[in-house]
Design an enzyme around this catalytic site. Structure first.
Site, short mmCIF file in Angstrom:
data_model
loop_
_atom_site.label_atom_id
_atom_site.label_comp_id
_atom_site.label_asym_id
_atom_site.label_seq_id
_atom_site.Cartn_x
_atom_site.Cartn_y
_atom_site.Cartn_z
N GLU A 159 -9.43 3.34 2.70
CA GLU A 159 -9.03 3.36 1.29
C GLU A 159 -7.94 2.33 0.97
O GLU A 159 -7.83 1.88 -0.16
CB GLU A 159 -8.55 4.77 0.91
CG GLU A 159 -7.08 5.09 1.22
CD GLU A 159 -6.73 5.06 2.71
OE1 GLU A 159 -7.65 5.14 3.54
OE2 GLU A 159 -5.53 4.94 3.02
N ASP A 165 -12.25 6.66 4.29
CA ASP A 165 -10.96 6.55 4.96
C ASP A 165 -10.46 5.11 5.02
O ASP A 165 -9.31 4.86 5.38
CB ASP A 165 -11.07 7.15 6.37
CG ASP A 165 -9.72 7.47 6.99
OD1 ASP A 165 -8.71 7.44 6.26
OD2 ASP A 165 -9.69 7.76 8.20
N ASP A 214 1.68 6.96 4.95
CA ASP A 214 0.74 5.90 4.58
C ASP A 214 1.18 5.14 3.31
O ASP A 214 0.47 4.27 2.83
CB ASP A 214 -0.66 6.51 4.40
CG ASP A 214 -1.78 5.54 4.77
OD1 ASP A 214 -1.51 4.56 5.49
OD2 ASP A 214 -2.92 5.77 4.32
N LYS A 254 0.87 -1.19 0.00
CA LYS A 254 0.00 0.00 0.00
C LYS A 254 0.89 1.23 0.00
O LYS A 254 1.73 1.39 0.89
CB LYS A 254 -0.89 0.01 1.24
CG LYS A 254 -1.63 1.34 1.47
CD LYS A 254 -2.49 1.33 2.75
CE LYS A 254 -3.07 2.72 3.06
NZ LYS A 254 -3.88 2.75 4.30
N ARG A 303 -7.53 -0.77 1.77
CA ARG A 303 -8.02 -2.09 1.32
C ARG A 303 -8.57 -2.03 -0.09
O ARG A 303 -8.55 -3.02 -0.81
CB ARG A 303 -9.04 -2.63 2.33
CG ARG A 303 -10.30 -1.84 2.46
CD ARG A 303 -11.07 -2.15 3.75
NE ARG A 303 -10.45 -1.54 4.92
CZ ARG A 303 -10.89 -1.68 6.17
NH1 ARG A 303 -11.96 -2.42 6.41
NH2 ARG A 303 -10.27 -1.10 7.17
N LYS A 350 -10.24 12.90 7.96
CA LYS A 350 -9.61 12.66 9.26
C LYS A 350 -9.54 13.96 10.05
O LYS A 350 -9.49 15.03 9.47
CB LYS A 350 -8.16 12.17 9.04
CG LYS A 350 -8.03 10.74 8.57
CD LYS A 350 -6.56 10.36 8.43
CE LYS A 350 -6.39 8.95 7.92
NZ LYS A 350 -6.88 7.92 8.83
N ASP A 359 -2.93 10.32 3.07
CA ASP A 359 -4.28 9.86 3.39
C ASP A 359 -5.00 10.90 4.25
O ASP A 359 -4.81 10.96 5.46
CB ASP A 359 -4.20 8.52 4.14
CG ASP A 359 -5.59 7.97 4.49
OD1 ASP A 359 -6.60 8.51 3.98
OD2 ASP A 359 -5.65 6.99 5.28
N1 BES Z 1 -3.93 4.78 6.95
C1 BES Z 1 -5.00 4.55 7.85
C2 BES Z 1 -4.60 3.66 9.03
C3 BES Z 1 -3.75 4.31 10.07
C4 BES Z 1 -4.32 5.09 11.05
C5 BES Z 1 -2.40 4.09 10.10
C6 BES Z 1 -3.53 5.65 12.03
C7 BES Z 1 -1.61 4.63 11.09
C8 BES Z 1 -2.17 5.42 12.05
C9 BES Z 1 -6.15 3.83 7.12
O1 BES Z 1 -6.32 4.21 5.81
C10 BES Z 1 -7.41 4.17 7.84
O2 BES Z 1 -7.76 5.31 7.86
N2 BES Z 1 -8.05 3.16 8.44
C11 BES Z 1 -9.25 3.34 9.18
C12 BES Z 1 -10.25 2.31 8.73
C13 BES Z 1 -11.63 2.53 9.25
C14 BES Z 1 -12.23 3.77 8.63
C15 BES Z 1 -12.49 1.33 8.94
C16 BES Z 1 -8.94 3.20 10.65
O3 BES Z 1 -8.12 2.36 11.02
O4 BES Z 1 -9.49 3.98 11.43
ZN ZN Z 2 -4.62 4.86 4.82
MN MN Z 3 -7.50 5.93 5.59
#
Ligand code: BES
Ligand code: ZN
Ligand code: MN
Length: 481
Positions: free
Chosen positions: A334, A332, A273, A250, A336, A262, A255
């Site tokens: 994204e 968010d 990211d 990824k 996956r 966010k 992001d």
């Molecule tokens: N890139 C983020 C995950 C992340 C968050 C990495 C904080 C490092 C620190 C990912 O794209 C994301 O936003 N995931 C969400 C998924 C949720 C919306 C189902 C998450 O983990 O909150």
């Molecule tokens: Zn992300």
């Molecule tokens: Mn995200």
């Protein structure tokens, strides 16, 4: 400027290093003392100690000696060698050391020699290209020599390659998103392929995603004005006979969360990211430089995730390249979406074993912190190989379960699957259950490195990008070779 690394069978004092590092185990004396016994006397007086990471400096026989506590011999492993090397490097740097010679302790394996090299090269890393030169900055270490009775040229040279690759991944991570765009990341892959024999790279843009009906990846990319990049690297080592390894990364270069924006606090960290993609690209460089007898295909999905008038919306339904329909309930989630099409593409390119690596969920940070990355996998043999590679590389992964009940949670209301489960349960696992269908029947391991990717606090890579994943992926390739 990168650190020159070499091995020698000369004793440390016979070389031209200005600082000589000698390990001291608890309850043991100094292996090779100078003629007048200065080093042993320093241990006897208690000024030098075997206590792990204890440091003492002295001058004897016309050289500067750094006595480094290694703890108990039975506890000493490659990770402790990295940590001891980082401690020694810190003091050596303060002392203005230009060439450091580490004497390899007696009766240790090649993994310890490799650990000393990795710990030193990683600890010597700096990211200061955006800062004006400081007059009072020490010049830093220029060369590292490992001195041993036996010839350790090969493990030392290999460790130098892997550590340099890890530092290269850190450079990519640490670069800001305005400079490290998806296309810039693709350019890095192309440059690497130019530089390293046996490695080839291709970079595809938005048109390719649309042509190939990669509707999930394209949905993320549609919100951004910068061109996405689907980066493919291939390496076919001589003597490769095992299954084709597929590495998928990824690389969301920034992001924002998209329309599901966010919060602004810490949003700047979302330049990291792209860490999974960086690890995949630089690991491919190392695998090819090491001439490992494996065949590997790497697919990195690079894009920004931005809110805009052309961004995907919550509620949108998109179709991935394998025909799966996906309801986007949180823009968010994204990563996956990007990975779904990349996993399908890696299978199309012949991958017979899959590893994807991604900063995928905040939930893995909560569960495992910065010590272990999360592992979710199909196929116990494959999972075990990845777990063992984690131990061997010092980039450990902890396996979390998959289960039909979790798979049930990712089913969509209007489409086959949803990208975000409303009940925020087992967030890292439901993300994995989503990805699993795109791996189909290929043994697959998913590494969630959201907690280990940056600001991990380890002495040899304490802040900023850690380069996590490079050593793990190289070790997986080694284990498969
Ligand atoms: N890139 C983020 C995950 C992340 C968050 C990495 C904080 C490092 C620190 C990912 O794209 C994301 O936003 N995931 C969400 C998924 C949720 C919306 C189902 C998450 O983990 O909150
Ligand atoms: Zn992300
Ligand atoms: Mn995200």
């Amino acid at each position: 400027m990168s650190l020159r690394v070499s091995a020698t069978t000369q004793t440390p004092a016979d070389g031209d290093a200005d600082t000589l590092a000698i390990g001291v185990f608890e309850g043991e004396s100094v292996a090779h003392d100078v003629a007048d016994g200065t080093l042993g006397a320093l241990v006897d007086s208690g000024e030098a100690k075997g206590r792990f990471r204890h440091l003492a400096v002295t001058h004897a026989a016309g050289a500067r000696w750094l006595l480094v506590g290694l703890g108990r011999r039975e506890d000493f492993d490659a990770e402790r060698a990295r940590l001891a090397a980082a401690a020694a490097h810190g003091r050596a740097r303060e002392l203005g050391t230009r060439t450091l010679c580490w004497e390899l302790p007696h009766h240790v394996g090649d993994d310890i020699a490799a650990g000393l090299v990795e710990g030193t090269v990683l600890a010597a890393y700096r990211f200061d290209r955006y800062k004006a030169a400081q007059a009072d900055e020490p010049v830093g270490l220029e060369a590292l020599v490992v001195s041993a009775h036996d010839d350790v040229t090969a493990p030392v040279a290999e460790a130098a390659v892997v550590a340099a690759a890890q530092n290269a991944a850190r450079d990519l991570q640490n670069m800001p998103a305005n400079d490290l765009t998806p296309v810039a990341l693709g350019d890095r892959a192309l440059a690497l392929a130019d530089e390293v024999a046996g490695l080839t790279a291709q970079v595809h843009g938005r048109d390719f995603l649309l042509e190939r009906r990669m509707g999930a990846f394209a949905a993320v990319a549609q919100g951004s004005d910068v061109e996405p990049a689907l980066i493919v690297l291939r390496y076919h080592g001589t003597g490769a006979g095992g299954p084709v390894l597929g590495l998928v990364g990824k690389a969301v270069t920034f992001d924002t969360g998209g329309i599901s924006l966010k919060p602004s606090a810490k949003m700047h960290d979302m330049k990291f990211d792209m860490s999974g993609g960086a690890a995949v690209i630089e690991a491919m460089g190392a695998i090819a430089r090491l001439d490992l007898p494996v065949e590997v295909v790497a697919v990195v999905g690079a894009t920004e995730n931005m809110p805009s008038g052309h961004a995907m919306r919550p509620g949108d339904i998109v179709t991935a390249s394998d025909g799966t329909t996906i309801e986007i309930n949180n823009t968010d989630a994204e990563g996956r979406l990007v990975l779904a099409d990349c996993l399908v593409h890696a299978r199309d390119l012949g991958a017979e074993r899959l590893v994807d690596i991604a900063t995928l969920t905040g939930a893995i940070v909560t569960a495992l912190g910065s010590t272990y990355a999360g592992l979710m996998a199909t196929g116990n043999e494959w999972a075990q190989l990845v777990e063992e590679a984690g131990v061997a590389s010092g980039e450990p992964v902890w396996r979390l379960p998959l289960h039909p009940e979790y798979a049930e949670l990712v089913k969509g209301r209007y489409a086959d699957v949803t990208n975000a489960v409303e009940a925020r349960k087992a967030g890292s696992i439901t993300a994995a259950e989503f990805l699993k269908r795109f791996a189909a029947d290929v043994p697959w391991a998913h590494v969630d490195m959201a907690g280990t990717g940056w600001d991990g606090g380890r002495a040899y890579a304490p802040n900023g990008g850690t380069g996590f994943g490079v050593r793990l992926l190289v070790q997986i390739a080694r284990a498969l070779a």
